[in-house]
Design an enzyme around this catalytic site. Structure first.
Site, PDB file in Angstrom:
ATOM      1  N   GLN A 182      42.336  30.962  37.159  1.00  0.00           N
ATOM      2  CA  GLN A 182      42.268  30.314  35.846  1.00  0.00           C
ATOM      3  C   GLN A 182      41.108  30.750  34.949  1.00  0.00           C
ATOM      4  OE1 GLN A 182      41.832  25.910  33.773  1.00  0.00           O
ATOM      5  NE2 GLN A 182      42.192  25.954  35.944  1.00  0.00           N
ATOM      6  N   SER A 183      39.893  30.833  35.505  1.00  0.00           N
ATOM      7  CA  SER A 183      38.724  31.018  34.627  1.00  0.00           C
ATOM      8  C   SER A 183      38.817  32.302  33.812  1.00  0.00           C
ATOM      9  CB  SER A 183      37.443  31.005  35.465  1.00  0.00           C
ATOM     10  OG  SER A 183      37.444  32.112  36.354  1.00  0.00           O
ATOM     11  N   VAL A 214      33.830  30.153  44.365  1.00  0.00           N
ATOM     12  CA  VAL A 214      33.813  28.860  43.677  1.00  0.00           C
ATOM     13  C   VAL A 214      35.135  28.594  42.959  1.00  0.00           C
ATOM     14  CG1 VAL A 214      32.761  27.642  41.710  1.00  0.00           C
ATOM     15  CG2 VAL A 214      31.297  28.739  43.391  1.00  0.00           C
ATOM     16  N   GLU A 235      37.196  25.406  40.441  1.00  0.00           N
ATOM     17  CA  GLU A 235      36.926  24.417  39.395  1.00  0.00           C
ATOM     18  C   GLU A 235      36.034  23.246  39.844  1.00  0.00           C
ATOM     19  OE1 GLU A 235      38.012  23.953  35.995  1.00  0.00           O
ATOM     20  OE2 GLU A 235      36.712  22.222  36.187  1.00  0.00           O
ATOM     21  N   ASP A 286      36.600  26.055  34.950  1.00  0.00           N
ATOM     22  CA  ASP A 286      37.390  27.281  34.780  1.00  0.00           C
ATOM     23  C   ASP A 286      37.579  27.633  33.305  1.00  0.00           C
ATOM     24  OD1 ASP A 286      37.777  27.938  37.408  1.00  0.00           O
ATOM     25  OD2 ASP A 286      39.610  26.787  37.631  1.00  0.00           O
ATOM     26  N   GLY A 324      26.682   9.225  23.026  1.00  0.00           N
ATOM     27  CA  GLY A 324      25.745   9.331  21.908  1.00  0.00           C
ATOM     28  C   GLY A 324      25.102   8.005  21.568  1.00  0.00           C
ATOM     29  N   GLY A 325      24.614   7.911  20.350  1.00  0.00           N
ATOM     30  CA  GLY A 325      23.880   6.722  19.934  1.00  0.00           C
ATOM     31  C   GLY A 325      24.765   5.612  19.385  1.00  0.00           C
TER      32      GLY A 325
HETATM   33  N1  COA Z   1      44.313  45.964  44.643  1.00  0.00           N
HETATM   34  C1  COA Z   1      43.701  45.881  45.841  1.00  0.00           C
HETATM   35  N2  COA Z   1      42.911  44.864  46.208  1.00  0.00           N
HETATM   36  C2  COA Z   1      42.739  43.884  45.310  1.00  0.00           C
HETATM   37  C3  COA Z   1      43.344  43.895  44.039  1.00  0.00           C
HETATM   38  C4  COA Z   1      44.170  45.011  43.721  1.00  0.00           C
HETATM   39  N3  COA Z   1      44.768  45.121  42.559  1.00  0.00           N
HETATM   40  N4  COA Z   1      42.980  42.778  43.386  1.00  0.00           N
HETATM   41  C5  COA Z   1      42.183  42.084  44.215  1.00  0.00           C
HETATM   42  N5  COA Z   1      42.028  42.746  45.377  1.00  0.00           N
HETATM   43  C6  COA Z   1      41.233  42.354  46.526  1.00  0.00           C
HETATM   44  C7  COA Z   1      39.760  42.289  46.241  1.00  0.00           C
HETATM   45  O1  COA Z   1      39.205  43.571  46.198  1.00  0.00           O
HETATM   46  C8  COA Z   1      39.270  41.452  47.387  1.00  0.00           C
HETATM   47  O2  COA Z   1      39.119  42.270  48.523  1.00  0.00           O
HETATM   48  P1  COA Z   1      37.752  42.325  49.405  1.00  0.00           P
HETATM   49  O3  COA Z   1      37.402  40.907  49.713  1.00  0.00           O
HETATM   50  O4  COA Z   1      38.177  43.106  50.599  1.00  0.00           O
HETATM   51  O5  COA Z   1      36.725  42.971  48.605  1.00  0.00           O
HETATM   52  C9  COA Z   1      40.452  40.549  47.673  1.00  0.00           C
HETATM   53  O6  COA Z   1      41.529  41.055  46.902  1.00  0.00           O
HETATM   54  C10 COA Z   1      40.257  39.099  47.351  1.00  0.00           C
HETATM   55  O7  COA Z   1      39.617  38.911  46.099  1.00  0.00           O
HETATM   56  P2  COA Z   1      38.789  37.582  45.834  1.00  0.00           P
HETATM   57  O8  COA Z   1      38.272  37.572  44.476  1.00  0.00           O
HETATM   58  O9  COA Z   1      37.798  37.435  46.931  1.00  0.00           O
HETATM   59  O10 COA Z   1      39.927  36.479  45.936  1.00  0.00           O
HETATM   60  P3  COA Z   1      39.986  35.156  46.832  1.00  0.00           P
HETATM   61  O11 COA Z   1      41.364  34.650  46.683  1.00  0.00           O
HETATM   62  O12 COA Z   1      39.496  35.332  48.212  1.00  0.00           O
HETATM   63  O13 COA Z   1      38.957  34.161  46.090  1.00  0.00           O
HETATM   64  C11 COA Z   1      38.095  32.997  44.177  1.00  0.00           C
HETATM   65  C12 COA Z   1      39.326  33.535  44.907  1.00  0.00           C
HETATM   66  C13 COA Z   1      38.530  32.449  42.863  1.00  0.00           C
HETATM   67  C14 COA Z   1      37.448  31.876  45.018  1.00  0.00           C
HETATM   68  C15 COA Z   1      37.063  34.128  43.991  1.00  0.00           C
HETATM   69  O14 COA Z   1      37.701  35.191  43.363  1.00  0.00           O
HETATM   70  C16 COA Z   1      35.841  33.726  43.199  1.00  0.00           C
HETATM   71  O15 COA Z   1      34.949  33.040  43.691  1.00  0.00           O
HETATM   72  N6  COA Z   1      35.772  34.170  41.950  1.00  0.00           N
HETATM   73  C17 COA Z   1      34.640  33.949  41.079  1.00  0.00           C
HETATM   74  C18 COA Z   1      34.593  32.543  40.548  1.00  0.00           C
HETATM   75  C19 COA Z   1      35.849  32.131  39.835  1.00  0.00           C
HETATM   76  O16 COA Z   1      36.263  32.739  38.869  1.00  0.00           O
HETATM   77  N7  COA Z   1      36.413  31.031  40.294  1.00  0.00           N
HETATM   78  C20 COA Z   1      37.434  30.327  39.547  1.00  0.00           C
HETATM   79  C21 COA Z   1      38.760  30.754  39.822  1.00  0.00           C
HETATM   80  S1  COA Z   1      39.837  29.821  38.804  1.00  0.00           S
END
Ligand code: COA
Length: 535
Positions: free
Chosen positions: A127-128, A247, A249, A278, A357-358
């Site tokens: 989402q973010s 992280v 939301e 987000d 607020g106030g």
């Molecule tokens: N091709 C190949 N690999 C891909 C890819 C693509 N097109 N797109 C994503 N990936 C891989 C990434 O490289 C990563 O691999 P790695 O861990 O081996 O380096 C893997 O997919 C997972 O990515 P990640 O961002 O860790 O996703 P997640 O599902 O594990 O975590 C979040 C999700 C949201 C928790 C995390 O992305 C995060 O903390 N983001 C920052 C904060 C944020 O925006 N949070 C709000 C989300 S609404």
């Protein structure tokens, strides 16, 4: 005589020969038109020609005129006593003139979109990040969403309500974008990504900390490939003890100060329905990106833009940090806790429905509250309309009674005052109460349910709530662009299907030949790995 004629003829021949030699040595005054650049080169970064095309740089006579005009203005200002134009102010005037585009004569709304010509490499998910790039797309940027082959953005399949169709979670966050599937860890996938980096203005990502680096896309590498590229990131936390954490939301709401200050004093911390972690962070990032684009017009170079979700939430909770510091000076008298005689602790407490607020406010029951969970109205006892409030609720004596007449006198009695106002609101529907109170300019607002918002005709008219058609899920409602620009009017286009624009982007944006596209596709870089059949 014959000798003279002969001599003249010889002189003519010599003159011609000299002219011919000179013509060979001297380039023509105007160089011949250069052959058109190949499509791929033309598409590359916004060089001077592109900037000129976009109206960012005035050239030739236009630049000279603009500079002279700006200098004249500076001199006139000085003559009026607004300060002597120094070399610095003159230089500033010249700079301003150079970047001032000619004023469009087209009607408002017909001169393209605010971010036309800006190309975004959208590496966001969930989402973010997607809320940020969706906003940029609504303002006219060409947003190319890179998705993992096979499933794409995880939200495509989350909270699904129509079998086989992209979820509302995905569609409502990814309007106006194009989608390409690329395996970023495949050698050929990397090649495609690097070509995209060279041709885009901004890369936006919200992967877990370190994920982009693990793909080989460090800031240094991206900056070397395209020094004009802005690299924008959302992470949960900024540098510090939690910087490596993933992280979502509610984690951001809890760590950014929202949860500890939301809810009732005698209940647990609460998260809010508004996605301030987000979508709120996406908004912050969008502002950072357009600001960096603006600065790039002057510096010519990209930069990193980072927003931590914790920071974004804390920014939105700024008034609660204000209250934290006010605690040193004594109790927070506008909190209803004060009127109830309950002592304050060390930290900003949860304030229930007190206004931040106030001007004290509270949520009051309206007619049918027993059966309708949203039959309530928010009522603000704004000081300038206190007299009108007293008349409306039938307490005209409170206008002059010293126990009620001033805001300070009312603070310890807020509970009693709101109980009395509620005796008035409870006999009316929230809309009837709103109608009456508005006649007297008394600030108030009915508690609107999502059903009521979805059906609200004025929100439909302004495009804040829009109906969108989608090829696999049919018609659905979405929230359109809440930011209205009078010269860059947003239209909401459906979200892309997974990889819908892969070929178009390879061909038209990257300029790959059919043979190269086949080679990349055959390598498996753009498709999900084939599953081995079960033995
Ligand atoms: N091709 C190949 N690999 C891909 C890819 C693509 N097109 N797109 C994503 N990936 C891989 C990434 O490289 C990563 O691999 P790695 O861990 O081996 O380096 C893997 O997919 C997972 O990515 P990640 O961002 O860790 O996703 P997640 O599902 O594990 O975590 C979040 C999700 C949201 C928790 C995390 O992305 C995060 O903390 N983001 C920052 C904060 C944020 O925006 N949070 C709000 C989300 S609404």
């Amino acid at each position: 005589m014959a000798k003279t004629v002969k001599a003249r003829a010889a002189k003519r021949v010599k003159k011609k020969a000299v002219a011919a030699t000179r013509a060979k040595a001297t380039p023509p005054a105007r160089p011949p038109r250069r052959a058109a650049k190949p499509a791929a080169k033309r598409a590359r970064g916004p060089k001077k020609a592109v900037a000129r095309e976009r109206g960012l740089v005035a050239t030739g006579a236009r630049a000279t005129r603009a500079t002279a005009k700006a200098e004249r203005k500076a001199t006139k200002r000085a003559a009026r006593g607004a300060g002597t134009p120094t070399a610095k102010t003159r230089a500033a005037a010249r700079t301003a003139a150079r970047v001032a585009p000619r004023m469009s004569r087209k009607p408002f709304g017909a001169a393209g979109k605010a971010l036309d010509g800006v190309r975004i490499l959208d590496f966001t998910h969930v989402q973010s990040g997607p809320t940020c790039t969706q906003l940029l797309a609504w303002f006219g940027a060409d947003v190319i969403k890179v998705e993992r082959p096979g499933g794409g953005d995880i939200t495509r399949g989350q909270l699904a309500d129509v079998k086989g169709a992209d979820s509302l979670y995905f569609t409502m966050l990814n309007h106006n974008k194009r989608s390409i599937t690329i395996d970023s860890k495949h050698a050929q996938g990397k090649r495609v990504l690097e070509e995209l980096i060279k041709r885009c203005d901004v890369l936006v990502e919200n992967f877990a900390p370190g994920a982009l680096d693990r793909m080989g896309l460090t800031w240094e590498h991206i900056h070397a490939l395209n020094p004009r590229m802005i690299v924008a990131s959302i992470k949960g936390f900024g540098p510090g003890p939690y910087e490596d954490c993933k992280v979502y939301e509610n984690v951001a709401q809890c760590t950014g100060g929202a949860a500890s200050t939301t809810g009732f004093r005698d209940g647990p911390p609460l998260v809010t329905g508004a996605q301030i972690g987000d979508s709120g962070t996406g908004l912050h990032l969008a502002l950072g990106i357009v600001t960096a684009l603006y600065q790039r017009n002057r510096t010519g170079r990209g930069q990193k833009v980072s927003v931590a979700m914790q920071d974004g939430v804390l920014n939105l909770c700024r008034v609660k940090l204000r209250d934290q510091q006010r605690l040193k000076a004594g109790p927070l008298t506008e909190y209803s806790q004060y009127g109830r005689g309950i002592p304050f602790g060390e930290a900003t407490p949860r304030a229930g429905n007190d206004s931040g607020g106030g001007q004290p406010g509270w949520i009051l029951k309206c007619k049918d509250w027993e059966s309708d969970p949203n039959a309530y109205i928010y009522f603000i006892t704004q000081a300038p309309v206190w007299g009108a409030i007293c008349d409306v609720i039938g307490e005209p004596g409170w206008k002059t009674d010293p126990d009620y007449a001033t805001p300070a006198a009312r603070l310890p009695k807020l509970q009693q005052i709101f109980d009395r106002i509620e005796q008035w609101t409870i006999g009316k529907t929230k809309f009837e109460a709103m109608e009456i109170l508005n006649r007297y300019d008394i600030p108030c607002g009915p508690i609107l349910s999502m059903k009521e918002l979805a059906e609200d005709s004025s929100l439909r008219r302004t495009g804040t709530v829009v109906e969108v058609d989608h090829p696999t899920r049919g018609k659905y409602l979405s929230v359109g662009n809440p930011i209205k620009l009078s010269d860059s009017i947003s239209e909401v286009k459906r979200s892309p299907l997974l990889g819908e624009h892969t070929d178009e982007i390879l061909k038209k944006v990257l300029g790959f030949k059919a043979r190269e596209i086949k080679e990349i596709k055959d390598s498996g870089a753009l498709s999900a790995p084939q599953r081995k059949p079960a033995a």
